[in-house]
Enzyme design. Structure first.
Site, mmCIF file in Angstrom:
data_model
loop_
_atom_site.group_PDB
_atom_site.id
_atom_site.type_symbol
_atom_site.label_atom_id
_atom_site.label_comp_id
_atom_site.label_asym_id
_atom_site.label_seq_id
_atom_site.Cartn_x
_atom_site.Cartn_y
_atom_site.Cartn_z
ATOM 1 N N TYR A 78 -12.042 21.526 6.827
ATOM 2 C CA TYR A 78 -12.424 20.039 7.204
ATOM 3 C C TYR A 78 -11.197 19.677 8.396
ATOM 4 C CZ TYR A 78 -13.457 15.172 7.301
ATOM 5 O OH TYR A 78 -13.590 13.814 7.744
ATOM 6 N N ALA A 136 -13.332 -3.534 13.388
ATOM 7 C CA ALA A 136 -13.167 -4.928 13.856
ATOM 8 C C ALA A 136 -11.994 -5.597 13.120
ATOM 9 C CB ALA A 136 -14.153 -5.849 13.298
ATOM 10 N N LYS A 140 -8.908 -3.689 12.267
ATOM 11 C CA LYS A 140 -7.889 -3.357 12.684
ATOM 12 C C LYS A 140 -7.568 -3.868 14.025
ATOM 13 C CE LYS A 140 -6.631 -1.496 9.266
ATOM 14 N NZ LYS A 140 -5.433 -1.172 8.757
ATOM 15 N N GLY A 151 0.724 -1.310 -0.059
ATOM 16 C CA GLY A 151 -0.094 0.122 -0.038
ATOM 17 C C GLY A 151 0.859 1.193 -0.135
ATOM 18 N N ALA A 152 1.763 1.282 -0.841
ATOM 19 C CA ALA A 152 2.860 2.127 -0.847
ATOM 20 C C ALA A 152 2.926 3.422 -1.794
ATOM 21 C CB ALA A 152 4.254 1.703 -0.723
ATOM 22 N N SER A 153 1.734 3.259 -2.881
ATOM 23 C CA SER A 153 1.863 4.037 -3.720
ATOM 24 C C SER A 153 1.231 5.490 -3.265
ATOM 25 C CB SER A 153 0.833 3.577 -4.913
ATOM 26 O OG SER A 153 -0.432 3.375 -4.560
ATOM 27 N N ARG A 154 0.578 5.592 -2.372
ATOM 28 C CA ARG A 154 0.130 7.056 -1.868
ATOM 29 C C ARG A 154 -0.293 6.638 -0.233
ATOM 30 N NH1 ARG A 154 -4.422 4.641 -4.338
ATOM 31 N NH2 ARG A 154 -6.061 4.133 -2.566
ATOM 32 N N TYR A 166 -14.206 -1.809 9.519
ATOM 33 C CA TYR A 166 -13.058 -1.495 9.511
ATOM 34 C C TYR A 166 -12.329 -1.581 11.118
ATOM 35 C CZ TYR A 166 -9.368 1.795 9.394
ATOM 36 O OH TYR A 166 -7.762 2.556 9.307
ATOM 37 N N VAL A 215 -2.619 -7.594 -1.894
ATOM 38 C CA VAL A 215 -2.496 -8.378 -0.638
ATOM 39 C C VAL A 215 -3.414 -9.470 -0.293
ATOM 40 C CG1 VAL A 215 -1.109 -6.413 0.486
ATOM 41 C CG2 VAL A 215 -3.627 -6.725 0.730
ATOM 42 N N ASN A 239 1.074 -2.732 5.319
ATOM 43 C CA ASN A 239 0.347 -1.394 5.519
ATOM 44 C C ASN A 239 -1.046 -1.265 4.854
ATOM 45 O OD1 ASN A 239 0.183 1.890 6.072
ATOM 46 N ND2 ASN A 239 0.188 1.365 3.697
ATOM 47 N N SER A 257 -4.763 1.008 13.564
ATOM 48 C CA SER A 257 -5.452 2.245 13.763
ATOM 49 C C SER A 257 -5.838 2.417 15.084
ATOM 50 C CB SER A 257 -6.505 2.153 12.521
ATOM 51 O OG SER A 257 -7.292 3.297 12.843
HETATM 52 P P1 NAP Z 1 -4.644 5.039 1.122
HETATM 53 O O1 NAP Z 1 -4.259 6.479 0.888
HETATM 54 O O2 NAP Z 1 -6.079 5.076 0.514
HETATM 55 O O3 NAP Z 1 -3.701 4.331 0.358
HETATM 56 C C1 NAP Z 1 -4.014 2.887 0.305
HETATM 57 C C2 NAP Z 1 -2.791 2.258 -0.200
HETATM 58 O O4 NAP Z 1 -3.000 0.717 -0.181
HETATM 59 C C3 NAP Z 1 -2.660 2.697 -1.789
HETATM 60 O O5 NAP Z 1 -1.315 2.484 -2.157
HETATM 61 C C4 NAP Z 1 -3.587 1.396 -2.339
HETATM 62 O O6 NAP Z 1 -3.143 1.315 -3.745
HETATM 63 C C5 NAP Z 1 -3.183 0.180 -1.665
HETATM 64 N N1 NAP Z 1 -3.921 -1.082 -1.550
HETATM 65 C C6 NAP Z 1 -5.070 -0.733 -1.211
HETATM 66 N N2 NAP Z 1 -5.931 -2.086 -1.268
HETATM 67 C C7 NAP Z 1 -4.707 -2.973 -1.745
HETATM 68 C C8 NAP Z 1 -4.726 -4.314 -1.903
HETATM 69 N N3 NAP Z 1 -5.688 -5.122 -1.890
HETATM 70 N N4 NAP Z 1 -3.438 -4.721 -2.156
HETATM 71 C C9 NAP Z 1 -2.432 -4.082 -2.286
HETATM 72 N N5 NAP Z 1 -2.348 -2.719 -2.090
HETATM 73 C C10 NAP Z 1 -3.648 -2.145 -1.878
HETATM 74 O O7 NAP Z 1 -4.556 4.700 2.327
HETATM 75 P P2 NAP Z 1 -3.909 5.378 3.967
HETATM 76 O O8 NAP Z 1 -4.786 6.396 4.469
HETATM 77 O O9 NAP Z 1 -2.727 5.772 3.654
HETATM 78 O O10 NAP Z 1 -4.191 4.065 4.986
HETATM 79 C C11 NAP Z 1 -2.877 3.507 4.752
HETATM 80 C C12 NAP Z 1 -3.163 2.357 6.168
HETATM 81 O O11 NAP Z 1 -3.173 3.089 7.168
HETATM 82 C C13 NAP Z 1 -4.489 1.446 6.257
HETATM 83 O O12 NAP Z 1 -4.146 0.269 6.573
HETATM 84 C C14 NAP Z 1 -5.242 2.167 6.870
HETATM 85 O O13 NAP Z 1 -6.269 1.274 7.719
HETATM 86 C C15 NAP Z 1 -4.199 2.712 8.202
HETATM 87 N N6 NAP Z 1 -4.812 3.983 8.701
HETATM 88 C C16 NAP Z 1 -4.860 5.183 8.063
HETATM 89 C C17 NAP Z 1 -5.152 6.312 8.868
HETATM 90 C C18 NAP Z 1 -5.404 7.773 7.938
HETATM 91 O O14 NAP Z 1 -5.822 8.586 8.724
HETATM 92 N N7 NAP Z 1 -5.344 7.722 6.666
HETATM 93 C C19 NAP Z 1 -5.570 6.252 10.000
HETATM 94 C C20 NAP Z 1 -5.399 5.106 10.666
HETATM 95 C C21 NAP Z 1 -5.069 4.026 10.049
HETATM 96 P P3 NAP Z 1 -3.904 0.566 -4.860
HETATM 97 O O15 NAP Z 1 -5.325 1.041 -4.691
HETATM 98 O O16 NAP Z 1 -3.337 0.751 -6.043
HETATM 99 O O17 NAP Z 1 -3.883 -0.969 -4.506
#
Ligand code: NAP
Length: 259
Positions: free
Chosen positions: A202, A159, A161, A14-17, A157, A65, A91, A143
């Protein structure tokens, strides 16, 4: 100063963004050889190209994944192109919102397939290579939502995490004999591209309930992951670090107003 990352082979799912990209940037800037994993190859490649442009070593890998063959291929790519695997940052995660009265089985399965099965498959595929590393490290992105707090629309979600942490606590015992540690970072509200799109108002409204009065950055999570992956953190396993600016601590908004 943590000095043990240079030359290590690091896989970040999940490292593209978002947070994963931040983790990848932190490891690449410390000399890690980073495999940037996401389903969309163009976006993963764009991230890897950015890391290389900044002087780092990085390659992209398209993988889901939730797919066993994809996870095997991901690890094989790290081993063949980066000489092994030392650190897995599991991640990748999804967080679609659905309130309980409208949540479908398909919603539930989608979240659990990526967040829980995806964690299991990534970790299981990585074990043989991490054993060979001799000091393997696994860092999960969980999370605060689920393990500590709740938020409407995120029962599935939350559950998932919390499930990651249950998985981690047994995995930690099984993996210890191979010198592999597994820990989790629990982010609060992190400023990712998606959230930035919602605008400064926001963001300000969300920051009100955070004692440090700002949202977290993706680098804040990257630095916590870096520490857990370091040689210096070698005696820490099965543990969690909350990175939330103190968000979970005030009993009410009044507690913040009186500070
Ligand atoms: P995001 O910006 O939506 O990025 C998600 C990343 O995961 C993207 O690179 C996406 O690329 C990849 N991805 C999604 N489904 C995938 C799959 N099945 N296989 C491989 N890659 C996949 O998300 P984020 O906000 O950075 O969140 C990342 C992690 O942090 C998550 O586990 C989330 O639960 C956790 N988190 C985030 C926050 C927050 O505030 N943002 C807070 C708490 C926890 P593709 O779509 O190209 O696969």
């Amino acid at each position: 100063m943590l000095t043990s990352i240079a030359g290590k082979s690091v896989v970040v799912t999940g490292a593209s963004r978002g947070i994963g990209k931040g983790i990848a940037e932190v490891f690449a800037s410390r000399g890690g050889k980073v495999l940037v994993v996401a389903r969309n190859l163009d976006q993963a490649e764009a991230c890897a190209a950015g890391l290389r442009q900044a002087g780092g070593t990085a390659l992209a890998c398209a993988a889901d994944v939730a797919s066993r063959p994809d996870m095997d291929r991901m690890v094989q790519t790290a081993v063949e192109r980066h000489g092994g695997l030392d650190i897995l940052c599991a991640n990748a995660g999804v967080f679609p919102q659905a309130k309980l009265d409208a949540m479908t089985e398909a919603d539930w399965d989608q979240v659990f397939s990526t967040n829980v099965k995806g964690t299991f498959l990534a970790v299981q595929a990585a074990i043989p290579a991490l054993k060979k590393s001799g000091a393997g490290r696994i860092v999960l992105t969980s999370s605060i939502t689920g393990p500590v707090t709740g938020f409407p629309g995120w029962a599935h979600y939350g559950a998932s995490k919390a499930a990651q942490l249950g998985f981690m606590r047994t995995a930690c015992i099984e993996l210890a004999k191979h010198g592999i540690t597994i820990n989790a970072v629990l982010p609060g509200n992190i400023k990712t591209e998606g959230l930035a799109d919602l605008g400064p108002d926001y963001e300000r409204s969300m920051a009100v309930s955070i004692p440090l009065k700002r949202l977290g950055t993706v680098e804040d999570i990257g630095h916590a992951a870096l520490f857990l992956a370091s040689k210096e953190a070698g005696y820490i396993t099965g543990q969690t670090i909350i990175v939330d600016g103190g968000q979970i601590l005030p009993e009410s908004l009044e507690a913040l107003n009186q500070a």
